[in-house]
Design an enzyme around this catalytic site. Structure first.
Site, short mmCIF file in Angstrom:
data_model
loop_
_atom_site.label_atom_id
_atom_site.label_comp_id
_atom_site.label_asym_id
_atom_site.label_seq_id
_atom_site.Cartn_x
_atom_site.Cartn_y
_atom_site.Cartn_z
CG ASP A 155 -0.04 -7.94 -6.26
OD1 ASP A 155 -1.23 -8.30 -6.48
OD2 ASP A 155 0.38 -6.80 -6.50
CE LYS B 205 2.65 -3.04 -4.83
NZ LYS B 205 2.22 -4.45 -4.95
CG ASP C 183 1.18 -6.47 -10.07
OD1 ASP C 183 0.16 -6.15 -9.44
OD2 ASP C 183 1.38 -6.12 -11.26
CG ASN C 184 1.80 -3.44 -8.59
OD1 ASN C 184 1.51 -4.30 -7.75
ND2 ASN C 184 0.91 -2.93 -9.43
CD GLU D 41 -3.59 -3.07 -10.74
OE1 GLU D 41 -2.65 -3.35 -11.47
OE2 GLU D 41 -3.48 -3.01 -9.51
O1 766 Z 1 -0.15 -1.50 -2.73
C1 766 Z 1 -0.48 -2.36 -3.54
N1 766 Z 1 -0.55 -3.66 -3.16
C2 766 Z 1 -0.12 -4.07 -1.86
C3 766 Z 1 -1.14 -3.95 -0.75
C4 766 Z 1 -0.37 -4.26 0.50
C5 766 Z 1 -1.05 -5.09 1.53
C6 766 Z 1 -0.23 -6.20 2.02
C7 766 Z 1 0.92 -6.15 2.77
C8 766 Z 1 1.38 -7.45 3.16
C9 766 Z 1 2.48 -7.81 3.97
N2 766 Z 1 2.76 -9.11 4.24
C10 766 Z 1 1.98 -10.09 3.72
C11 766 Z 1 0.90 -9.80 2.94
C12 766 Z 1 0.60 -8.46 2.65
S1 766 Z 1 -0.68 -7.80 1.73
C13 766 Z 1 -0.85 -2.02 -4.93
C14 766 Z 1 -1.13 -0.68 -5.24
C15 766 Z 1 -1.50 -0.32 -6.54
C16 766 Z 1 -1.79 1.11 -6.86
C17 766 Z 1 -2.50 1.90 -5.96
C18 766 Z 1 -2.78 3.22 -6.27
C19 766 Z 1 -2.36 3.76 -7.48
F1 766 Z 1 -2.65 5.04 -7.78
C20 766 Z 1 -1.65 2.98 -8.38
C21 766 Z 1 -1.36 1.65 -8.08
C22 766 Z 1 -1.60 -1.28 -7.55
C23 766 Z 1 -1.31 -2.61 -7.24
O2 766 Z 1 -1.40 -3.58 -8.21
C24 766 Z 1 -0.93 -2.99 -5.96
O3 766 Z 1 -0.63 -4.30 -5.73
MG MG Z 2 -0.43 -5.34 -7.60
#
Ligand code: 766
Ligand code: MG
Length: 214
Positions: free
Chosen positions: A141, A144, A169-170, A199
């Site tokens: 998650d 992406k 997810d996603n 979500e």
């Molecule tokens: O980007 C998303 N999740 C990732 C955040 C990345 C941070 C990390 C990088 C990283 C690297 N290494 C270790 C740990 C980590 S944590 C995300 C985005 C949407 C979304 C946003 C706008 C929209 F209009 C429609 C859907 C929905 C979702 O459910 C999501 O999960």
């Molecule tokens: Mg997500």
């Protein structure tokens, strides 16, 4: 100074959830995100699919990539067997600080190990740092465009065993096209798509569940 959305989400948990009651924490976050401000938690609809996979796998060792505010880590942890543990990676230290407080409010500090850093840096170190042999379940998650390289990295680092489950997810929104292409066509995985919605919205999204065949 202006608060951040994660700070306002934490305040809603501390106001509306009961300390030590993980399900009330999950409910408080979902209500906040539906009634006040959208936030990128896996949410209640996809969360039910996550719950059913966790209950079916009954994992002793879980890896979560992408903690955010701790919603899915709490949701997973309250379904783990007695000695089950989850290691969750978060890149953003401010989000990690909020997640630690959400996890503490749920009373799940013993079951959830939160690590701050990038997946590409940490995946090769997990075995030695945390004494993990392999993961029974991985919840993807995070970025992406890192689902595919990190899956290959987990394979190379021997973190997956025959029967390990990847739940992503996603896969539709924002979308992980290269990951889906790989995992659905690889003879080393058996995949299944669970159609759902982004979500707290009516936009299509879904979870991809894949079994590593070894
Ligand atoms: O980007 C998303 N999740 C990732 C955040 C990345 C941070 C990390 C990088 C990283 C690297 N290494 C270790 C740990 C980590 S944590 C995300 C985005 C949407 C979304 C946003 C706008 C929209 F209009 C429609 C859907 C929905 C979702 O459910 C999501 O999960
Ligand atoms: Mg997500």
């Amino acid at each position: 100074t202006q608060s951040t959305r994660p700070q306002r989400l934490l305040a809603a948990v501390q106001k509306n959830a009961t300390r030590g009651d993980p399900r009330s924490v999950v409910l408080a976050i979902d209500q906040f995100c539906r009634q006040k401000e959208w936030a990128m938690n896996v949410g209640d609809e996809k969360g039910c699919i996550l719950d059913s996979v966790v209950s079916e796998v009954n994992p002793g060792a879980v890896l979560e990539l992408g903690t955010y505010c701790g919603y899915s880590a709490v949701r997973i942890a309250c379904l783990l067997p007695p000695h089950g543990k989850i290691i969750t990676l978060e890149f953003n230290p401010d989000n990690a600080a909020i997640a630690r407080q959400v996890i503490a409010w749920a009373g799940l500090e013993e079951k959830i190990q939160l690590v701050v850093g990038a997946s590409g840096d940490w995946i090769p170190k997990i075995k030695e740092q945390f004494g993990v042999k392999t993961f029974d379940l991985v919840f993807l998650d995070h970025w992406k465009d890192r689902y595919l390289p990190d899956t290959k990295l987990m394979e190379e680092c021997g973190l997956l065993r025959e029967g390990s489950i990847l739940l992503a997810d996603n896969v539709i929104c924002p979308g992980t096209p290269d990951y889906l292409e790989y995992i659905r066509n690889s003879p080393r995985y058996k995949s299944q798509y669970f159609k759902s919605h982004l979500e707290y919205t009516k936009v299509e999204d879904g979870l991809e569940k894949s079994v590593f065949l070894g």
